[in-house]
Design an enzyme around this catalytic site. Structure first.
Site, PDB file in Angstrom:
ATOM      1  N   LYS A  70       0.808  -1.231   0.000  1.00 39.84           N
ATOM      2  CA  LYS A  70       0.000   0.000   0.000  1.00 39.84           C
ATOM      3  C   LYS A  70       0.839   1.279   0.000  1.00 39.84           C
ATOM      4  O   LYS A  70       0.379   2.314  -0.466  1.00 39.84           O
ATOM      5  CB  LYS A  70      -0.948   0.009   1.199  1.00 39.84           C
ATOM      6  CG  LYS A  70      -2.094  -0.975   1.061  1.00 39.84           C
ATOM      7  CD  LYS A  70      -3.076  -0.795   2.197  1.00 39.84           C
ATOM      8  CE  LYS A  70      -4.208  -1.780   2.070  1.00 39.84           C
ATOM      9  NZ  LYS A  70      -5.286  -1.540   3.027  1.00 39.84           N
TER      10      LYS A  70
ATOM     11  N   ARG B 142       0.144  -0.662  22.202  1.00 31.70           N
ATOM     12  CA  ARG B 142       1.040  -1.495  23.011  1.00 31.70           C
ATOM     13  C   ARG B 142       2.411  -0.828  23.125  1.00 31.70           C
ATOM     14  O   ARG B 142       2.992  -0.741  24.190  1.00 31.70           O
ATOM     15  CB  ARG B 142       1.145  -2.875  22.346  1.00 31.70           C
ATOM     16  CG  ARG B 142       2.030  -3.846  23.059  1.00 31.70           C
ATOM     17  CD  ARG B 142       2.025  -5.177  22.361  1.00 31.70           C
ATOM     18  NE  ARG B 142       2.541  -5.096  20.988  1.00 31.70           N
ATOM     19  CZ  ARG B 142       2.636  -6.128  20.163  1.00 31.70           C
ATOM     20  NH1 ARG B 142       2.242  -7.316  20.544  1.00 31.70           N
ATOM     21  NH2 ARG B 142       3.116  -5.974  18.954  1.00 31.70           N
ATOM     22  N   THR B 143       2.933  -0.372  21.992  1.00 26.68           N
ATOM     23  CA  THR B 143       4.214   0.353  22.016  1.00 26.68           C
ATOM     24  C   THR B 143       3.885   1.848  22.044  1.00 26.68           C
ATOM     25  O   THR B 143       3.423   2.415  21.051  1.00 26.68           O
ATOM     26  CB  THR B 143       5.050   0.001  20.770  1.00 26.68           C
ATOM     27  OG1 THR B 143       5.087  -1.421  20.661  1.00 26.68           O
ATOM     28  CG2 THR B 143       6.453   0.566  20.847  1.00 26.68           C
TER      29      THR B 143
HETATM   30  P1  ATR Z   1      -1.389  -2.712  10.138  1.00 26.96           P
HETATM   31  O1  ATR Z   1      -0.932  -2.166   8.835  1.00 26.96           O
HETATM   32  O2  ATR Z   1      -2.375  -3.859  10.016  1.00 26.96           O
HETATM   33  O3  ATR Z   1      -1.888  -1.664  11.062  1.00 26.96           O
HETATM   34  P2  ATR Z   1       1.101  -2.808  11.559  1.00 26.96           P
HETATM   35  O4  ATR Z   1       1.512  -1.535  10.928  1.00 26.96           O
HETATM   36  O5  ATR Z   1       2.104  -3.915  11.681  1.00 26.96           O
HETATM   37  O6  ATR Z   1      -0.135  -3.439  10.790  1.00 26.96           O
HETATM   38  O7  ATR Z   1       0.494  -2.477  13.012  1.00 26.96           O
HETATM   39  C1  ATR Z   1      -0.002  -3.484  13.816  1.00 26.96           C
HETATM   40  C2  ATR Z   1      -0.646  -2.830  15.056  1.00 26.96           C
HETATM   41  O8  ATR Z   1      -1.183  -3.874  15.846  1.00 26.96           O
HETATM   42  C3  ATR Z   1       0.351  -2.103  15.926  1.00 26.96           C
HETATM   43  O9  ATR Z   1      -0.298  -1.045  16.574  1.00 26.96           O
HETATM   44  C4  ATR Z   1       0.752  -3.188  16.927  1.00 26.96           C
HETATM   45  O10 ATR Z   1       1.263  -2.727  18.140  1.00 26.96           O
HETATM   46  P3  ATR Z   1       2.822  -2.383  18.301  1.00 26.96           P
HETATM   47  O11 ATR Z   1       3.015  -1.030  17.694  1.00 26.96           O
HETATM   48  O12 ATR Z   1       3.051  -2.422  19.754  1.00 26.96           O
HETATM   49  O13 ATR Z   1       3.570  -3.469  17.561  1.00 26.96           O
HETATM   50  C5  ATR Z   1      -0.578  -3.837  17.158  1.00 26.96           C
HETATM   51  N1  ATR Z   1      -0.503  -5.207  17.674  1.00 26.96           N
HETATM   52  C6  ATR Z   1      -0.113  -6.314  17.013  1.00 26.96           C
HETATM   53  N2  ATR Z   1      -0.219  -7.394  17.815  1.00 26.96           N
HETATM   54  C7  ATR Z   1      -0.698  -6.955  19.021  1.00 26.96           C
HETATM   55  C8  ATR Z   1      -1.009  -7.577  20.263  1.00 26.96           C
HETATM   56  N3  ATR Z   1      -0.868  -8.900  20.427  1.00 26.96           N
HETATM   57  N4  ATR Z   1      -1.478  -6.812  21.258  1.00 26.96           N
HETATM   58  C9  ATR Z   1      -1.625  -5.488  21.101  1.00 26.96           C
HETATM   59  N5  ATR Z   1      -1.341  -4.831  19.954  1.00 26.96           N
HETATM   60  C10 ATR Z   1      -0.877  -5.549  18.929  1.00 26.96           C
END
Ligand code: ATR
Length: 484
Positions: free
Chosen positions: A291, A375-376
């Site tokens: 994307k 989470r982060t």
């Molecule tokens: P996308 O394009 O689908 O948004 P991404 O850019 O990889 O994918 O982002 C994934 C999001 O899901 C992030 O906010 C991630 O949190 P982190 O920034 O802490 O990595 C969140 N995420 C993924 N797995 C998670 C989990 N088990 N619990 C909480 N948040 C999660």
């Protein structure tokens, strides 16, 4: 375009049932002797009888060796060819002989019975170079050349298409790509200049990437594809899990547009643009991980794409390739019937990834005040600063009911990790609208918890559907454009 069911079931009785059950979607069957438990006249005769009942005039007899992807190891090569010759009989229309195999007995018997030879080459490692001569030589001998290769990259796909292009003067040929990168050639055989596509049912596929006859016909309308058909698609890596073909293809059929929407596995977006040009693709959806990258390869993008940094829709116009983002509008569509867009409302966005960017942009545009929790924490802070919104620490206590809208954008709770809850400590008040962007499963644990507390909920399927409908509007206008 012929749809050929390769008979792969382990029992001979099941094979007969497979023909009967799928007869409405097929034109041909392939008897794979190497997959028959009884390799004798009786087995062939019973299949021929059911094929006749199903009005199938094309019956291919093959006996695949292990090196060509088959199961035949028990017999010597001479025995294999002898048995193949013996089992040729009226009712069989084609016999498959591998490239390089000398079988004068089979060829003579086939000629006597008016059975045409399919001369096949299988490459399970890649796309062989310069197949032009083989294809021409085989066609000149009155055979039908068949090339089944295994593209592993977009570059391999280009190579495959080049070969199809160089041999476009040969009408009767079968050219197909196996595996995920080759899947498009199974559902749109026309794109490789192929007259036939193989499919299979049951526990075993005839070759990697084969799909069912029902999917070939009901989703991709293979029997109706022709030289005037227009192609659209979706690019991604991986891409075969995408549900978009199941949405766009029926919509095209409904408005009677001769257009087919095909999944393209892509590992190099720049090369895909060449593939799209070569195939005359008029437009495509873009999914993970392309994307962002696609933006540099298209001629013009709408403002929202620049702001979000993500493009999910591309169409071909007289001004070149135009990119847009239907995710943000599609995201807002299910909210239009609620009061959260009426002004002065507060939204909490969970997550700070790519999807969250689109959501935050859409909500800010719609006039909501937004807060992000992730989470982060640093990622939430970065995204919040970029869009001029606030952030909540993941460890902070969030007052129930403080936000009228909660949007869940993370992958937490998505299949297969359906037990995960992205905000387990939050107690729903029941007055919030809770919007989940995950669509598999349809109800995540988080959404279920919200529903149990009395919240109005919106599932990821609603956004998926809304953004696809907006894409479809663009595709249908691109369908009517004749662009050089
Ligand atoms: P996308 O394009 O689908 O948004 P991404 O850019 O990889 O994918 O982002 C994934 C999001 O899901 C992030 O906010 C991630 O949190 P982190 O920034 O802490 O990595 C969140 N995420 C993924 N797995 C998670 C989990 N088990 N619990 C909480 N948040 C999660």
């Amino acid at each position: 375009m012929l749809r050929c069911l390769t008979l792969t079931s382990d029992s001979d009785t099941k094979k007969l049932r497979n023909i009967r059950d799928n007869s409405q979607w097929i034109d041909a069957v392939e008897i794979r002797l190497d997959l028959c438990s009884h390799k004798n006249e009786g087995c062939v005769a019973s299949i021929l009888e059911v094929a006749r009942e199903a009005s199938l005039s094309v019956v291919i007899l093959s006996f695949r060796r292990e090196e060509d992807g088959g199961k035949q190891t028990a017999l010597s090569e001479a025995e294999r060819l002898h048995l193949l010759e013996q089992l040729l009989c009226p009712g069989i229309s084609h016999v498959d002989l591998e490239w390089g195999v000398t079988a004068p007995g089979v060829e003579k018997r086939a000629a006597e019975l008016g059975i045409r030879v399919i001369r096949s080459l299988h490459d399970f490692k890649g796309v062989p170079h310069s197949m032009k001569e083989m294809i021409e030589e085989s066609a000149a001998a009155g055979e039908i050349p068949k090339m089944a290769c295994y593209p592993n990259s977009s570059r391999d796909v280009l190579e495959l298409l080049q070969m199809a292009d160089e041999t476009s003067h040969i009408r009767d040929k079968i050219v197909l790509g196996m595996g995920a990168f080759g899947f498009f050639s199974r559902v749109a055989p026309q794109l490789c200049g192929s007259i036939l596509s193989f499919c299979s049912v049951g526990e075993r596929t005839g070759a990697p990437g084969q799909t069912s006859p029902q999917e070939l016909e009901e989703v991709y309308r293979v029997s109706k594809q022709n030289s005037r058909s227009v192609y659209f698609g979706i690019i991604g890596n991986p891409v075969l899990h995408s549900k978009s073909p199941q949405l766009h293809n029926p919509w095209f059929a409904e408005v009677r547009m001769d257009a087919i929407y095909v999944p393209f596995q892509v590992d190099d977006v720049g090369l895909f643009m060449r593939i799209a040009k070569q195939l005359g693709v008029r437009g495509f959806s873009v999914t993970v991980p392309h994307k962002q990258k696609i933006i540099q390869h298209i001629d013009r993008v709408e403002d929202a794409v620049k702001r979000i940094g993500s493009c999910n829709t591309v169409i071909r116009t007289s001004e070149g390739w135009i990119g847009s983002n239907t995710d943000y509008e599609g995201f807002l569509t299910p909210l239009k019937g609620t009061d959260v867009l009426s002004g002065g409302k507060h939204a909490l966005v969970i997550g700070a990834g790519g999807v969250a960017r689109t959501v935050v942009y859409a909500l800010v545009q719609a006039g909501l005040s937004v807060s992000i929790v992730n989470r982060t924490d640093e990622k939430a802070a970065g995204l919040a600063a970029e869009f001029g919104v606030t952030r909540q620490s993941i460890h902070s206590q969030i007052t129930p009911g403080k936000f009228q809208l909660i949007v869940q954008t993370t992958s937490a709770g998505m299949e297969p990790n359906t037990e995960t809850d992205p905000l387990p400590a939050y107690q729903f008040k029941g007055s919030e609208i809770v919007y989940e962007l995950i669509y598999a499963p349809e109800r995540t644990r988080f959404l279920q918890r919200a529903e149990d507390a009395g919240c109005q909920t919106i599932s990821g399927r609603e956004m998926l559907h809304a953004q696809a409908q907006l894409q479809f509007q663009q595709f249908s206008s691109a369908y009517n454009l004749e662009v050089e």
